[in-house]
Motif scaffolding. Structure first.
Motif, PDB file in Angstrom:
ATOM      1  N   ARG A  35     -13.232 -35.609  -0.009  1.00 34.83           N
ATOM      2  CA  ARG A  35     -12.898 -37.035  -0.087  1.00 34.83           C
ATOM      3  C   ARG A  35     -12.992 -37.520  -1.538  1.00 34.83           C
ATOM      4  N   GLN A  36     -14.012 -37.083  -2.274  1.00 29.90           N
ATOM      5  CA  GLN A  36     -14.142 -37.464  -3.685  1.00 29.90           C
ATOM      6  C   GLN A  36     -12.950 -36.954  -4.489  1.00 29.90           C
ATOM      7  N   LEU A  37     -12.531 -35.723  -4.210  1.00 24.66           N
ATOM      8  CA  LEU A  37     -11.383 -35.170  -4.927  1.00 24.66           C
ATOM      9  C   LEU A  37     -10.110 -35.957  -4.630  1.00 24.66           C
ATOM     10  N   VAL A  38      -9.927 -36.344  -3.373  1.00 28.74           N
ATOM     11  CA  VAL A  38      -8.731 -37.109  -2.997  1.00 28.74           C
ATOM     12  C   VAL A  38      -8.766 -38.486  -3.656  1.00 28.74           C
ATOM     13  N   GLU A  39      -9.945 -39.113  -3.690  1.00 24.49           N
ATOM     14  CA  GLU A  39     -10.048 -40.417  -4.338  1.00 24.49           C
ATOM     15  C   GLU A  39      -9.772 -40.311  -5.837  1.00 24.49           C
ATOM     16  N   GLU A  96       2.418 -44.223  -5.956  1.00 24.41           N
ATOM     17  CA  GLU A  96       1.724 -44.831  -4.825  1.00 24.41           C
ATOM     18  C   GLU A  96       0.585 -43.923  -4.381  1.00 24.41           C
ATOM     19  N   PRO A  97      -0.550 -44.498  -3.963  1.00 26.00           N
ATOM     20  CA  PRO A  97      -1.704 -43.680  -3.569  1.00 26.00           C
ATOM     21  C   PRO A  97      -1.467 -42.990  -2.230  1.00 26.00           C
ATOM     22  N   LEU A  98      -2.175 -41.910  -2.039  1.00 26.05           N
ATOM     23  CA  LEU A  98      -2.111 -41.156  -0.790  1.00 26.05           C
ATOM     24  C   LEU A  98      -3.056 -41.770   0.237  1.00 26.05           C
ATOM     25  N   ASP A  99      -2.776 -41.542   1.518  1.00 23.72           N
ATOM     26  CA  ASP A  99      -3.687 -41.949   2.580  1.00 23.72           C
ATOM     27  C   ASP A  99      -4.894 -41.013   2.516  1.00 23.72           C
ATOM     28  N   VAL A 100      -6.061 -41.564   2.222  1.00 25.83           N
ATOM     29  CA  VAL A 100      -7.237 -40.751   1.950  1.00 25.83           C
ATOM     30  C   VAL A 100      -7.620 -39.895   3.152  1.00 25.83           C
ATOM     31  N   GLU A 101      -7.695 -40.497   4.347  1.00 24.65           N
ATOM     32  CA  GLU A 101      -8.130 -39.747   5.527  1.00 24.65           C
ATOM     33  C   GLU A 101      -7.148 -38.638   5.883  1.00 24.65           C
ATOM     34  N   ALA A 102      -5.859 -38.938   5.813  1.00 24.25           N
ATOM     35  CA  ALA A 102      -4.853 -37.926   6.140  1.00 24.25           C
ATOM     36  C   ALA A 102      -4.883 -36.790   5.117  1.00 24.25           C
ATOM     37  N   GLU A 103      -5.075 -37.134   3.853  1.00 24.82           N
ATOM     38  CA  GLU A 103      -5.115 -36.110   2.803  1.00 24.82           C
ATOM     39  C   GLU A 103      -6.384 -35.261   2.930  1.00 24.82           C
ATOM     40  N   VAL A 104      -7.507 -35.885   3.281  1.00 29.73           N
ATOM     41  CA  VAL A 104      -8.744 -35.128   3.490  1.00 29.73           C
ATOM     42  C   VAL A 104      -8.560 -34.144   4.642  1.00 29.73           C
ATOM     43  N   ALA A 105      -7.975 -34.601   5.735  1.00 28.82           N
ATOM     44  CA  ALA A 105      -7.741 -33.716   6.885  1.00 28.82           C
ATOM     45  C   ALA A 105      -6.808 -32.570   6.511  1.00 28.82           C
ATOM     46  N   THR A 154     -11.383 -26.853  13.872  1.00 27.27           N
ATOM     47  CA  THR A 154     -10.754 -28.046  13.306  1.00 27.27           C
ATOM     48  C   THR A 154     -11.616 -28.632  12.204  1.00 27.27           C
ATOM     49  N   PRO A 155     -11.029 -29.458  11.341  1.00 33.19           N
ATOM     50  CA  PRO A 155     -11.789 -30.042  10.249  1.00 33.19           C
ATOM     51  C   PRO A 155     -12.937 -30.926  10.705  1.00 33.19           C
ATOM     52  N   ALA A 156     -12.904 -31.426  11.951  1.00 32.47           N
ATOM     53  CA  ALA A 156     -13.987 -32.266  12.432  1.00 32.47           C
ATOM     54  C   ALA A 156     -15.299 -31.498  12.464  1.00 32.47           C
TER      55      ALA A 156
END
Length: 141
Positions: free
Chosen positions: A109-113, A125-134, A96-98
């Motif tokens: 996370r930097q790429l998603v931001e 509208e912006p994406l949910d950062v944590e969900a997109e990172v996962a 898992t990603p964890a």
């Protein structure tokens, strides 16, 4: 007899030259075909669809079969069997990603931001950062 051999050799050679010229003309840029796909021209499956769920279910079933086979070998050697479901959960938890590298998580996370900043500039509208990172980390593994 040797006269006939010379004529046969000349005819076969002329036929080969004609066949090679025809094959060269008929192929018309064969290197343009390189990289266009394999035998079947099917599009790649999209991430997050039904195929991904089916692939995950098949993966789990195959891992469970291998664990069952390992247990059968352990029992045949006289060892205690392992709990298949617990071992499957342990193996899947490690994938898992964890369990991903913290530096990789930070980079994703930097790429998603950055993507969110571009979306904000475009009026989306912006994406949910944590969900997109996962999601990105799942696609990478």
């Amino acid at each position: 007899m040797q006269d006939a051999f010379v004529w046969v050799l000349v005819v076969v050679l002329a036929g080969a030259v004609i066949a090679a010229a025809w094959a060269g003309i008929a192929s018309r840029a064969p290197y343009d075909q390189i990289g266009r796909g394999g035998l079947f021209e099917e599009p790649a499956p999209k991430a997050g669809g039904v195929q991904t769920v089916v692939a995950a279910a098949e993966r789990d079933a195959e891992i469970r079969q291998m664990l069952d086979a390992r247990n059968a070998r352990r029992i045949a050697r006289g060892q205690d069997p392992l709990d298949v479901e617990a071992e499957l959960a342990r193996l899947l938890a490690s994938a898992t990603p964890a369990a991903a590298d913290p530096a990789l998580v930070a980079e994703v996370r930097q790429l998603v931001e950055a993507r969110n900043a571009r979306r904000a500039r475009a009026g989306k509208e912006p994406l949910d950062v944590e969900a997109e990172v996962a999601r990105q980390l799942r696609e990478l593994t």
